[in-house]
Design an enzyme around this catalytic site. Structure first.
Site, PDB file in Angstrom:
ATOM      1  N   ARG A 179      -7.684  -0.177   0.257  1.00 31.87           N
ATOM      2  CA  ARG A 179      -8.295  -1.343  -0.414  1.00 31.87           C
ATOM      3  C   ARG A 179      -8.602  -1.048  -1.853  1.00 31.87           C
ATOM      4  NH1 ARG A 179     -12.951  -1.909   4.253  1.00 31.87           N
ATOM      5  NH2 ARG A 179     -11.166  -1.072   5.231  1.00 31.87           N
ATOM      6  N   GLU A 201      -9.399   3.819   1.700  1.00 32.96           N
ATOM      7  CA  GLU A 201      -8.864   4.089   0.443  1.00 32.96           C
ATOM      8  C   GLU A 201      -7.794   3.064   0.149  1.00 32.96           C
ATOM      9  OE1 GLU A 201      -7.638   5.351   2.944  1.00 32.96           O
ATOM     10  OE2 GLU A 201      -5.601   4.929   2.692  1.00 32.96           O
ATOM     11  N   ASP A 216       1.555   6.104   5.963  1.00 28.94           N
ATOM     12  CA  ASP A 216       0.443   5.220   5.417  1.00 28.94           C
ATOM     13  C   ASP A 216       1.013   4.691   3.875  1.00 28.94           C
ATOM     14  OD1 ASP A 216      -1.998   4.130   5.792  1.00 28.94           O
ATOM     15  OD2 ASP A 216      -3.159   5.715   4.509  1.00 28.94           O
ATOM     16  N   ASP A 275     -12.219   7.238   3.601  1.00 24.75           N
ATOM     17  CA  ASP A 275     -11.114   6.710   4.346  1.00 24.75           C
ATOM     18  C   ASP A 275     -10.809   5.227   4.308  1.00 24.75           C
ATOM     19  OD1 ASP A 275      -8.858   7.373   6.244  1.00 24.75           O
ATOM     20  OD2 ASP A 275     -10.137   7.412   7.788  1.00 24.75           O
ATOM     21  N   LYS A 282     -10.549  12.520   8.197  1.00 23.43           N
ATOM     22  CA  LYS A 282     -10.160  12.000   9.765  1.00 23.43           C
ATOM     23  C   LYS A 282     -10.257  13.314  10.749  1.00 23.43           C
ATOM     24  CE  LYS A 282      -6.812   8.581   8.205  1.00 23.43           C
ATOM     25  NZ  LYS A 282      -7.512   7.401   8.770  1.00 23.43           N
ATOM     26  N   LYS A 326       0.892  -1.340   0.028  1.00 23.22           N
ATOM     27  CA  LYS A 326       0.146  -0.174  -0.154  1.00 23.22           C
ATOM     28  C   LYS A 326       0.947   1.231   0.024  1.00 23.22           C
ATOM     29  CE  LYS A 326      -3.378   2.575   2.978  1.00 23.22           C
ATOM     30  NZ  LYS A 326      -4.403   2.663   4.014  1.00 23.22           N
ATOM     31  N   ASP A 353      -2.740  10.055   4.270  1.00 24.08           N
ATOM     32  CA  ASP A 353      -4.165   9.673   4.081  1.00 24.08           C
ATOM     33  C   ASP A 353      -4.987  10.678   5.116  1.00 24.08           C
ATOM     34  OD1 ASP A 353      -6.496   8.357   4.198  1.00 24.08           O
ATOM     35  OD2 ASP A 353      -5.873   6.634   5.433  1.00 24.08           O
TER      36      ASP A 353
END
Ligand code: BES
Ligand code: ZN
Ligand code: ZN
Length: 478
Positions: free
Chosen positions: A332, A330, A269, A328, A257, A245, A250
């Site tokens: 995946r 994201e 992230d 959020d 968030k 990833k 993020d």
């Protein structure tokens, strides 16, 4: 380059600091000490085990008596002892140390040295005045049963961890998706693996809808990097596929968030990508006889003007449709596209690493890696074994059909969100819908980035997973 290099030498000099490793207290006899010095040393051990040090006319004598039930515990305690000694040496401004011992298993010297090298890491590219708090530069091992090959491997793997940590520690202002792809190219050149980078136009033409959707709100373009290590003597016919990833930051996107706190560390992230990049680096440097391919989808996740929105339906690279419930979730979205691209390689095993969910952190905390998937039991056992060896331990999760049902959507093929419980597992189930081959999913949201240092694991990016993946793959072929 990690600042600290390990090498081999043949003589113990009468001057200079020494670390001595032994199986038992009596093993320290080989050290020439005055009765007072010996007493001083012995008084520091607990039950005749652990670490101690004393001064001998200006030189520091450090001793560690191996402590633990089995090899794994002893090795980990040796690493921690190495970190402790290193701190002492750095405190005194020392630059090098000799490492030797009377223990039966010489690999424990390498474990102790590993703890020192990993603990010596420092990240300071943005300090205009760079104070060198960690002055240590050399560990010289004196022992006939420690091979130069073993030392070379240690240096390469620690170097890979250090590169991974550097990537994680670089903030968005210094590492966007394009920067990340350039770093991958640099490391590919240095270690000898091949790199191809898809730019935004190429990603559009391939219809990687998940990666593009997460990127909609960003002023910076996404990248998709492909790494390949294919030696002539590869023992596998079908490649191993590593996917990481690469969310370089993020914010949560429109499902922003909440601040303070939850956004603070989100430069981490892309840690899953750092893991796989570091693993490729170590694999290529050590020329493992394995065909390995690595995929890194990368973008930031932001609430920009055109950002993807909750309720949107996204057509993914493989044609499946996803109803977005939370922007959020994201990771995946971009990993799914990487996985569906990965099918073309017909891999024998797929492993991904991602800082994917807060649920994984809540489940097991910061001291291990959450794992699940569809691969054979024997692969998971081997992964657990490697995890014990390098002390990046695996916590297996169930992967029941019921979790998958939570992803069903009324208007699309699936939602990007499951129910309120087991969010790390529904996330894994989401990804599994895009993977055809035997699959191991690693959620490293807990151990990837630490709020404070812990032994040889530094504050900030840890490079977790690099040693795990390298050891797991090495154990497959040697
Ligand atoms: N990057 C986060 C996960 C994360 C949390 C990483 C803590 C490191 C530390 C991920 O993209 C995310 O936001 N996950 C959401 C998913 C949810 C919306 C289903 C989460 O875990 O809250
Ligand atoms: Zn997120
Ligand atoms: Zn994320």
């Amino acid at each position: 380059m990690p600042a600290l290099r390990v090498s081999k030498t043949t003589k113990i000099t009468p001057k200079g600091d020494i670390i001595f490793l032994a199986d038992k207290l009596t093993g320290l006899k080989a050290l020439s000490l005055s009765p007072a010095e010996r007493n001083h040393l012995n008084n520091q051990f607990k039950d005749g085990k652990g670490s101690a040090s004393c001064e001998q006319s200006g030189r520091l004598i450090m001793a560690h008596v191996l402590n633990g039930e089995d090899k794994r515990q002893k090795a980990e305690n040796a690493r921690k002892a190495g970190a402790g000694f290193l701190q002492k040496l750095n405190g005194l401004g020392r630059k090098e140390v000799l490492l030797t011992g009377s223990m039966r298993d010489a690999s424990m010297l390498l474990d102790l040295a590993e703890g020192m090298v990993l603990a010596n890491y420092q990240f300071k590219p943005y300090k205009t005045n760079k104070p060198d708090l960690n002055a240590m530069r050399k560990v010289k091992i004196v022992h006939q049963n420690v091979s130069s090959k073993g030392i070379g491997e240690l240096n390469d793997v620690c170097n890979a961890v250090s590169e991974a940590r550097d990537l994680v520690n670089r903030p968005l202002s210094h590492l966007n998706a394009v920067d990340l792809s350039k770093e991958i190219k640099r490391l590919g050149k240095e270690a000898g693996f091949k790199v191809e980078v898809f730019n935004k136009a190429k990603i559009k033409s391939l219809k990687m809808g998940g990666l593009l959707a997460v990127n909609y709100g960003s002023p910076d373009p996404p990248t998709f990097s492909i790494m390949e290590w294919k030696p002539k003597n590869a023992k596998n016919k079908k490649p191993i596929l590593l996917v990481g990833k690469g969310v370089v930051y993020d914010t949560g996107g429109l499902s922003l968030k909440p601040t303070p706190n939850s956004m603070d560390m989100m430069k981490c992230d892309m840690a899953g990508s750092a893991t796989m990049i570091g693993a490729m680096y170590a694999i290529a440097k050590q020329k493992l006889p394995l065909h390995v391919i690595g995929l890194i989808p990368a973008t930031d996740n932001r609430p920009g003007l055109n950002a993807y929105a909750p309720g949107d339906v996204i057509t993914m690279h493989d044609g499946q449709t996803v109803e977005v419930f939370n922007t959020d979730a994201e990771g995946r979205m971009i990993l799914a596209d990487a996985h569906s691209w990965g099918k073309r390689y017909k891999p024998e095993l797929v492993i991904d690493a991602a800082t994917l969910t807060g649920a994984a952190v809540r489940a097991i905390g910061l001291d291990g890696v959450v794992a699940m998937g569809t691969a054979d039991d024997k692969d998971f056992r081997a992964l657990e074994q490697a995890g014990e060896e390098v002390y990046e331990r695996i916590a297996m999760m169930p992967f029941w059909e019921e979790y998958d049902r939570e992803l069903d959507s009324d208007i699309a093929d699936m939602k990007n969100l499951g129910g309120p419980y087991g969010g790390h597992i529904t996330a894994g189930k989401f990804l599994a819908r895009f993977v055809k081959d035997p699959y191991i999913h690693l959620d490293i949201a807990g151990p990837a980035f630490l709020p404070s240092s812990k032994g040889y694991r530094p504050k900030g990016g840890t490079g977790v997973g690099v040693r795990l993946i390298y050891r797991f793959l090495k154990n497959r072929v040697v």
